[in-house]
Design a protein around this motif. Structure first.
Motif, PDB file in Angstrom:
ATOM      1  N   ASN A 148       0.807  -1.226   0.000  1.00 47.75           N
ATOM      2  CA  ASN A 148       0.000   0.000   0.000  1.00 47.75           C
ATOM      3  C   ASN A 148       0.840   1.276   0.000  1.00 47.75           C
ATOM      4  OD1 ASN A 148      -2.294  -1.605   0.111  1.00 47.75           O
ATOM      5  ND2 ASN A 148      -2.447  -1.503   2.345  1.00 47.75           N
ATOM      6  N   ALA A 149       2.163   1.162  -0.050  1.00 51.77           N
ATOM      7  CA  ALA A 149       3.039   2.338   0.012  1.00 51.77           C
ATOM      8  C   ALA A 149       2.758   3.301  -1.134  1.00 51.77           C
ATOM      9  CB  ALA A 149       4.499   1.909  -0.006  1.00 51.77           C
ATOM     10  N   LYS A 150       2.766   4.603  -0.816  1.00 50.61           N
ATOM     11  CA  LYS A 150       2.485   5.631  -1.816  1.00 50.61           C
ATOM     12  C   LYS A 150       3.712   6.475  -2.161  1.00 50.61           C
ATOM     13  CE  LYS A 150      -1.967   4.796  -2.134  1.00 50.61           C
ATOM     14  NZ  LYS A 150      -2.006   3.599  -1.239  1.00 50.61           N
ATOM     15  N   HIS A 151       4.672   6.592  -1.234  1.00 50.75           N
ATOM     16  CA  HIS A 151       5.811   7.469  -1.487  1.00 50.75           C
ATOM     17  C   HIS A 151       7.155   6.774  -1.259  1.00 50.75           C
ATOM     18  CE1 HIS A 151       8.810  10.654  -0.526  1.00 50.75           C
ATOM     19  NE2 HIS A 151       8.209  11.294  -1.528  1.00 50.75           N
ATOM     20  N   HIS A 152       7.340   6.185  -0.083  1.00 51.28           N
ATOM     21  CA  HIS A 152       8.634   5.553   0.183  1.00 51.28           C
ATOM     22  C   HIS A 152       8.498   4.346   1.110  1.00 51.28           C
ATOM     23  CE1 HIS A 152       8.409   8.450   3.606  1.00 51.28           C
ATOM     24  NE2 HIS A 152       8.993   7.466   4.280  1.00 51.28           N
ATOM     25  N   ILE A 153       9.499   3.480   1.009  1.00 49.77           N
ATOM     26  CA  ILE A 153       9.609   2.281   1.839  1.00 49.77           C
ATOM     27  C   ILE A 153      11.030   2.229   2.371  1.00 49.77           C
ATOM     28  CG2 ILE A 153       9.517  -0.253   1.893  1.00 49.77           C
ATOM     29  CD1 ILE A 153       7.681  -0.002  -0.652  1.00 49.77           C
ATOM     30  N   HIS A 154      11.166   2.159   3.673  1.00 49.59           N
ATOM     31  CA  HIS A 154      12.489   2.066   4.298  1.00 49.59           C
ATOM     32  C   HIS A 154      12.571   0.774   5.110  1.00 49.59           C
ATOM     33  CE1 HIS A 154      12.977   6.742   4.149  1.00 49.59           C
ATOM     34  NE2 HIS A 154      13.258   6.154   2.998  1.00 49.59           N
ATOM     35  N   LEU A 155      13.632  -0.007   4.855  1.00 52.30           N
ATOM     36  CA  LEU A 155      13.807  -1.277   5.549  1.00 52.30           C
ATOM     37  C   LEU A 155      15.224  -1.386   6.088  1.00 52.30           C
ATOM     38  CD1 LEU A 155      12.428  -1.996   2.442  1.00 52.30           C
ATOM     39  CD2 LEU A 155      11.635  -3.898   3.845  1.00 52.30           C
ATOM     40  N   ALA A 177       9.148  -0.667  -6.701  1.00 53.17           N
ATOM     41  CA  ALA A 177      10.113   0.222  -7.339  1.00 53.17           C
ATOM     42  C   ALA A 177       9.672   0.552  -8.762  1.00 53.17           C
ATOM     43  CB  ALA A 177      11.498  -0.410  -7.337  1.00 53.17           C
ATOM     44  N   GLY A 178       9.091  -0.423  -9.436  1.00 52.57           N
ATOM     45  CA  GLY A 178       8.589  -0.216 -10.785  1.00 52.57           C
ATOM     46  C   GLY A 178       7.436   0.765 -10.830  1.00 52.57           C
ATOM     47  N   GLN A 179       6.771   0.958  -9.685  1.00 53.79           N
ATOM     48  CA  GLN A 179       5.669   1.919  -9.612  1.00 53.79           C
ATOM     49  C   GLN A 179       6.162   3.327  -9.249  1.00 53.79           C
ATOM     50  OE1 GLN A 179       2.920   0.272  -6.748  1.00 53.79           O
ATOM     51  NE2 GLN A 179       2.562  -1.594  -7.931  1.00 53.79           N
ATOM     52  N   GLY A 180       7.474   3.464  -9.095  1.00 55.88           N
ATOM     53  CA  GLY A 180       8.044   4.773  -8.788  1.00 55.88           C
ATOM     54  C   GLY A 180       8.164   5.069  -7.302  1.00 55.88           C
ATOM     55  N   ILE A 181       7.952   4.057  -6.467  1.00 53.58           N
ATOM     56  CA  ILE A 181       8.077   4.253  -5.025  1.00 53.58           C
ATOM     57  C   ILE A 181       9.555   4.279  -4.634  1.00 53.58           C
ATOM     58  CG2 ILE A 181       7.455   3.358  -2.748  1.00 53.58           C
ATOM     59  CD1 ILE A 181       5.076   4.257  -4.477  1.00 53.58           C
ATOM     60  N   GLY A 238       6.439   7.107   6.198  1.00 54.44           N
ATOM     61  CA  GLY A 238       6.566   7.858   7.434  1.00 54.44           C
ATOM     62  C   GLY A 238       5.374   7.742   8.355  1.00 54.44           C
ATOM     63  N   GLU A 239       4.408   6.875   8.020  1.00 53.10           N
ATOM     64  CA  GLU A 239       3.156   6.773   8.776  1.00 53.10           C
ATOM     65  C   GLU A 239       3.024   5.467   9.555  1.00 53.10           C
ATOM     66  OE1 GLU A 239       0.156   7.190   5.844  1.00 53.10           O
ATOM     67  OE2 GLU A 239       0.414   9.367   5.614  1.00 53.10           O
ATOM     68  N   ILE A 240       3.575   4.389   9.019  1.00 52.28           N
ATOM     69  CA  ILE A 240       3.461   3.071   9.639  1.00 52.28           C
ATOM     70  C   ILE A 240       4.863   2.546   9.897  1.00 52.28           C
ATOM     71  CG2 ILE A 240       2.584   0.711   9.406  1.00 52.28           C
ATOM     72  CD1 ILE A 240       0.554   1.755   7.400  1.00 52.28           C
ATOM     73  N   GLY A 241       5.091   2.027  11.083  1.00 55.86           N
ATOM     74  CA  GLY A 241       6.396   1.487  11.416  1.00 55.86           C
ATOM     75  C   GLY A 241       6.294   0.110  12.039  1.00 55.86           C
ATOM     76  N   PHE A 242       7.353  -0.674  11.869  1.00 60.29           N
ATOM     77  CA  PHE A 242       7.433  -2.017  12.442  1.00 60.29           C
ATOM     78  C   PHE A 242       8.793  -2.176  13.112  1.00 60.29           C
ATOM     79  CE2 PHE A 242       4.557  -2.346   8.865  1.00 60.29           C
ATOM     80  CZ  PHE A 242       3.564  -3.233   9.268  1.00 60.29           C
TER      81      PHE A 242
END
Length: 488
Positions: A148-155, A177-181, A238-242
């Motif tokens: 569901n990510a719209k802007h960025h994913i940090h792992l 990444a192919g979706q531009g995230i 920046g909204e959901i964290g694990f």
């Protein structure tokens, strides 16, 4: 000429012995001058004396102390300075805001104050918390958030393996990444040493920014083997964290034939606690890539709210204080009613074991959940070496029987909870880069306590008289492991 060479050879062994002795003494003096924990100092000196040559090699790999040396500059990280100003402001105003706390929360104000002072762990109150009790709950939740990510994913992970789960994550990241995230991925070079270059290359070619934490190359940088990034962090937009105990590998989902089911705990948070996790990630990302992330998309404002009260605390060799270790000690030593602890390895620092015995003798119900089977024999022996003295003090210890418990959880007095990556051992508390989420909330503590009771019911409580009957060879191995544990 031959006689001359014979003469040199005659004196060579003695010369080598003298040089080796001088080297050992020099290193031993350096260790003493570093003013380390006395137990660690004595352990290292014993290794240098009793293990000729090998002792020096082990020290070069694992023994050099970097806690008081800044491992990387944080200059230019504006969000860390902004965070510091916010936490110092909270620290000043905390005495005037006590009326905002419920009575039980107020009893843990000293912990809140400690985390603000020792690690700039901002106190936030607009958070939602979901407890994920194992891999079956954790990974679907993480993958759904990534989807569901719209802007960025940090792992950020200590272990990533090229197995079914690892490839499921890789394929999902390639898709996003192919979706531009924007995707940024940190893996530990030692924890993920088996990760093939092809795996990394496929992610990189798809547009994922991926880098390893403190690359190790022999013989250069060998001291870095001992300072590992043990954090597990995922932040989405920046909204959901694990964060919690689970790495990316099939065993964290399905267990193993040898150990059985894998019992672990993770947290999913929404709100400003996710921003706090983001800050930890951004500092680590700057360390590996020298990229400074700017903008509100990464560092969101931290509004007040009506949710769970939380702090995210990080610690590592670059920290001024052993923040998580201090949190553990304070939570245990200040407990009035009960403390439940889950850890795969129980090799505590002297102050923590002193605190555990003191509160138990004082009538606090303190219980420790340990795995009956362990994934490493040396930590298992080190853990077992502490059990007898804890049982003597009245600490209740349980061996989890259905599988391997890998959770890192502490719940105190039905109000304070800690879930994160730090084990209750020397490595996590003094050496590794770690992160924990601290929650001051009755509902969260109650839910975690219920999981503890379920685990206790699936465990065997250890009895002192029975434990004392274990084999003498086993006691000897425990003693040996206990001496070496502070160094490794």
């Amino acid at each position: 000429m031959l006689e001359f060479l014979k003469e040199i050879w005659h004196y060579t062994p003695g010369t080598i012995t003298i040089l080796y002795f001088v080297t050992v003494v020099f290193i031993a003096v350096l260790i003493v001058l570093e003013n380390r924990n006395p137990i660690k100092t004595i352990s290292w000196v014993l290794v240098l004396i009793t293990l000729p040559v090998l002792g020096i090699i082990i020290y070069l790999f694992f023994g050099q102390e970097y806690r008081k040396k800044k491992m990387f500059s944080k200059k230019g990280l504006y969000y860390l300075e902004k965070l510091r100003k916010q936490t110092q402001n909270q620290l000043r105003r905390l005495p005037q805001n006590e009326h905002l706390f419920e009575e039980k929360t107020l009893s843990k104000k000293h912990l809140i104050n400690l985390m603000l002072a020792n690690s700039n762990a901002l106190l936030t109150d607009n958070n939602q918390v979901t407890i994920l009790k194992d891999g079956q709950e954790t990974f679907p939740a993480i993958f759904q958030a990534i989807q569901n990510a719209k802007h960025h994913i940090h792992l950020e992970y200590y272990i990533i393996e090229n197995d079914k789960l690892g490839n499921q994550l890789k394929d999902l990241l390639v898709q996003k990444a192919g979706q531009g995230i924007e995707i940024r991925f940190i893996y530990d070079d030692v924890g993920s040493w088996q990760l093939p270059k092809k795996y990394i290359r496929e992610l990189s070619e798809a547009g994922v920014k991926i880098d390893c934490f403190m690359r190790v190359r022999f013989p250069m940088l060998t001291s870095r083997v001992n300072y590992r990034n043990h954090r597990k962090i995922v932040v989405i937009d920046g909204e959901i964290g694990f964060t919690g105990g689970l790495n990316i590998a099939d065993r964290y989902m399905n267990g193993t034939k040898l150990l059985g089911k894998w019992r672990d705990t993770h947290l999913m948070v929404r709100g400003s606690a996710a921003t706090s996790l983001q800050i930890v990630f951004m500092a680590d990302w700057y360390f590996v890539s020298k990229e400074i992330l700017k903008g509100e998309a990464y560092f969101r404002e931290l509004p007040q709210g009506e949710g769970k009260l939380m702090q995210v605390v990080s610690s590592g060799p670059d920290s001024d204080w052993e923040s998580i270790g201090q949190a553990y000690f304070s939570a245990i030593a200040s407990a009035k009613e009960r403390v439940f602890i889950a850890t795969p390895y129980l090799i505590p620092t002297p102050d923590i074991i002193y605190g555990m015995k003191t509160v138990a003798l004082g009538g606090v119900d303190i219980r420790v959940l340990l795995p009956e089977k362990c994934d490493a024999f040396f930590p298992k022996w080190g853990t077992d070496s502490y059990i007898e003295e804890l049982l003597e003090a009245g600490v209740k210890i349980y061996h989890y029987k259905p599988g391997f418990t890998h959770s890192k959880v502490i719940v105190a007095d039905g109000i304070f909870s800690s879930v994160g990556t730090a084990n209750l051992d020397f490595r996590s508390l003094e050496t590794n880069f770690e992160v924990n989420a601290l929650v001051y909330d009755e509902e969260t503590a109650s839910s975690l306590e219920n999981y503890f009771y379920q685990d206790f019911n699936s465990s065997e409580q250890l009895i002192l008289s029975q434990w004392q009957q274990r084999d003498k060879w086993r006691k000897a191995m425990e003693s040996f492991a206990r001496i070496l544990s502070p160094m490794l």
